[in-house]
Scaffold this active site. Structure first.
Site, PDB file in Angstrom:
ATOM      1  N   ARG A 180       0.827  -1.111  -0.033  1.00  0.00           N
ATOM      2  CA  ARG A 180      -0.058   0.153   0.411  1.00  0.00           C
ATOM      3  C   ARG A 180       0.945   1.004   0.077  1.00  0.00           C
ATOM      4  NH1 ARG A 180      -4.855  -2.139   4.169  1.00  0.00           N
ATOM      5  NH2 ARG A 180      -6.405  -3.219   2.187  1.00  0.00           N
ATOM      6  N   GLY A 226     -14.365  -2.999   0.469  1.00  0.00           N
ATOM      7  CA  GLY A 226     -15.421  -2.846   0.639  1.00  0.00           C
ATOM      8  C   GLY A 226     -16.336  -1.824  -0.420  1.00  0.00           C
ATOM      9  N   GLY A 261     -11.966  -8.162  -2.366  1.00  0.00           N
ATOM     10  CA  GLY A 261     -10.898  -8.234  -1.498  1.00  0.00           C
ATOM     11  C   GLY A 261     -10.356  -9.604  -1.825  1.00  0.00           C
TER      12      GLY A 261
END
Ligand code: ADP
Ligand code: MG
Length: 397
Positions: A40, A377, A354
């Site tokens: 990330r 989500g 996911g």
């Protein structure tokens, strides 16, 4: 709803000499204070580098874990500052607080091309309540706001949404790509648009099915949720996953597809197992003939062909949910077959969810897809046709 495709991006700002607050998704995996995946952080580099290269003073913030509104060193952003500093090759200053004295002093002393990271935004109790007082404090640190945290864009929090009330707001490259692909597929797809939905539960995906049935040319249902549809057609499904209370809905969906001229495909054969176990005894049976005592754990070979054929000429494919229990090698071939067909189709391919993103990566198809969403989500809510507050709050061009 205003179109997300029209939102300002970081390139629409004149950032030179400006303090820019960037909401990143640095919610990295950690074990005992050590980052176990910096994916990330790496993903956020293009936006950060753009700002640095263009002479901005960059102030970064993110949440990490769930400190629940309290300062908790376990969830400090310090390890992120260290890793980011290594990746950028420059010092990343670390504030001792989120919007307190330390953050203000460091922000005020930033020079062009320097980077500051604030402490975990969820140390502030107002963050998840989208408290306007906290939003104003975030805004007072900077002159411009950039949101690049797609994984949190479905949450109306101070650092993702509220702050945009008080500063000019644009998206970074990560959110821009999500909008371009998911937004593009929903608002103006290259046709035919084929949606492939799988995973365990109909109830998790009702919103997605309902939204996509109005938009796609072909709707394919696989995975555990397909058995509720088979049951609705009167088939015997043995011990396969069933949501009894969704049978009526499954019928309505199929009727709706027919009325709208949407091609609706469910499995014609299945790989069934005796038990929900990786090495269970398994065989292939037709969908109208799953014997008692067996459960469907993957789509069968005829279905692989049927689904692959439906994907072949697609302009756009939206895929959410594996075709079977793809975590187990024995029941992964349906998911692999569909991934292969998508990769070979030349269609614009978009993976949301996911577990789906994880499955595609694990099976080795990540670089064959046009876009794998970075928010589980958030991507599902986007596919449901919901407006994401973190995107809606940004300025239009
Ligand atoms: P996503 O997170 O991408 O939205 P889901 O959570 O809906 O995906 O679905 C993933 C799960 O569905 C996986 O854990 C997989 O094992 C399960 N699954 C798929 N097919 C079946 C099946 N036939 N029976 C039981 N579970 C299934
Ligand atoms: Mg899931």
């Amino acid at each position: 709803m205003s179109s997300a495709l029209n939102k300002m991006t970081v390139e629409d700002f004149d950032v030179k000499g400006k303090k820019v607050l960037v909401r990143c998704d640095f919610n990295v995996k950690m074990e005992n204070g050590v980052i176990t995946s910096d994916k990330r952080i790496v993903a956020s580099l293009p936006t950060i580098k753009y700002l640095l290269d263009n002479g901005a003073k960059v102030i970064l913030c993110s949440h990490l874990g769930r400190p629940k509104g309290e300062v908790n060193p376990e969830f400090s952003m310090k390890p992120v500052a260290k890793r980011l500093s290594e990746l950028l090759g420059i010092e990343v200053k670390m504030a001792d607080d989120v919007v307190g004295e330390s953050a203000h002093a460091l922000a005020a002393s930033l020079k062009d091309g320097e980077v500051l990271l604030l402490e975990n935004v969820r140390f502030e109790p107002g963050e998840t309540k989208n408290d306007p007082e906290l939003s104003k404090k975030f805004a007072s640190l900077a002159e411009l706001y950039v949101n690049d945290a797609f994984g949190s864009a479905h949450r109306a929090h101070s650092s993702t949404t509220g702050v945009a009330d008080y500063l000019p707001a644009a998206c970074g490259y990560l959110i821009q790509k999500e909008i371009q692909f998911i937004g593009g597929a929903l608002e103006n797809p290259k046709r035919p648009l084929v949606a492939i939905l799988g995973g365990a539960k109909v109830s998790d995906k009702i919103g997605v099915i309902t939204n996509l049935i109005d938009k796609c040319d072909t709707l394919i249902i696989g995975g555990g949720m397909a058995y509720t549809f088979m049951k609705a057609l009167g088939h015997n499904i043995g011990n396969s996953l069933l949501e009894e209370d969704k049978i009526e809905l499954a019928k309505e969906m199929m009727d709706k597809a027919e009325a709208k001229g949407v091609k609706f495909l469910i499995p014609v054969d299945n790989k069934v197992g005796r038990e929900y176990k990786e090495d269970t005894e398994a065989m292939i049976v037709n969908s109208d003939d799953i014997p008692d005592g067996w459960m469907g754990l993957d789509i069968g070979p005829e279905t692989q062909k049927l689904f692959a054929d439906a994907v072949k000429d697609a302009g756009t494919v939206i895929w959410n949910g594996p075709m079977g229990v793809s975590e187990w090698e024995n029941f992964a071939s349906g998911t692999v077959a569909v991934a292969t067909a998508i990769a070979e189709s030349g269609a614009i391919s978009i993976i949301g969810g996911g577990d789906s993103a994880a499955a595609i990566q694990k099976l080795g198809f990540a670089d064959k897809m046009s876009h794998i969403s970075t928010g589980g989500g958030a991507s599902l809510e986007y596919l449901e046709g919901k407006e994401l507050p973190g995107i809606a709050a940004l300025n239009d061009k």
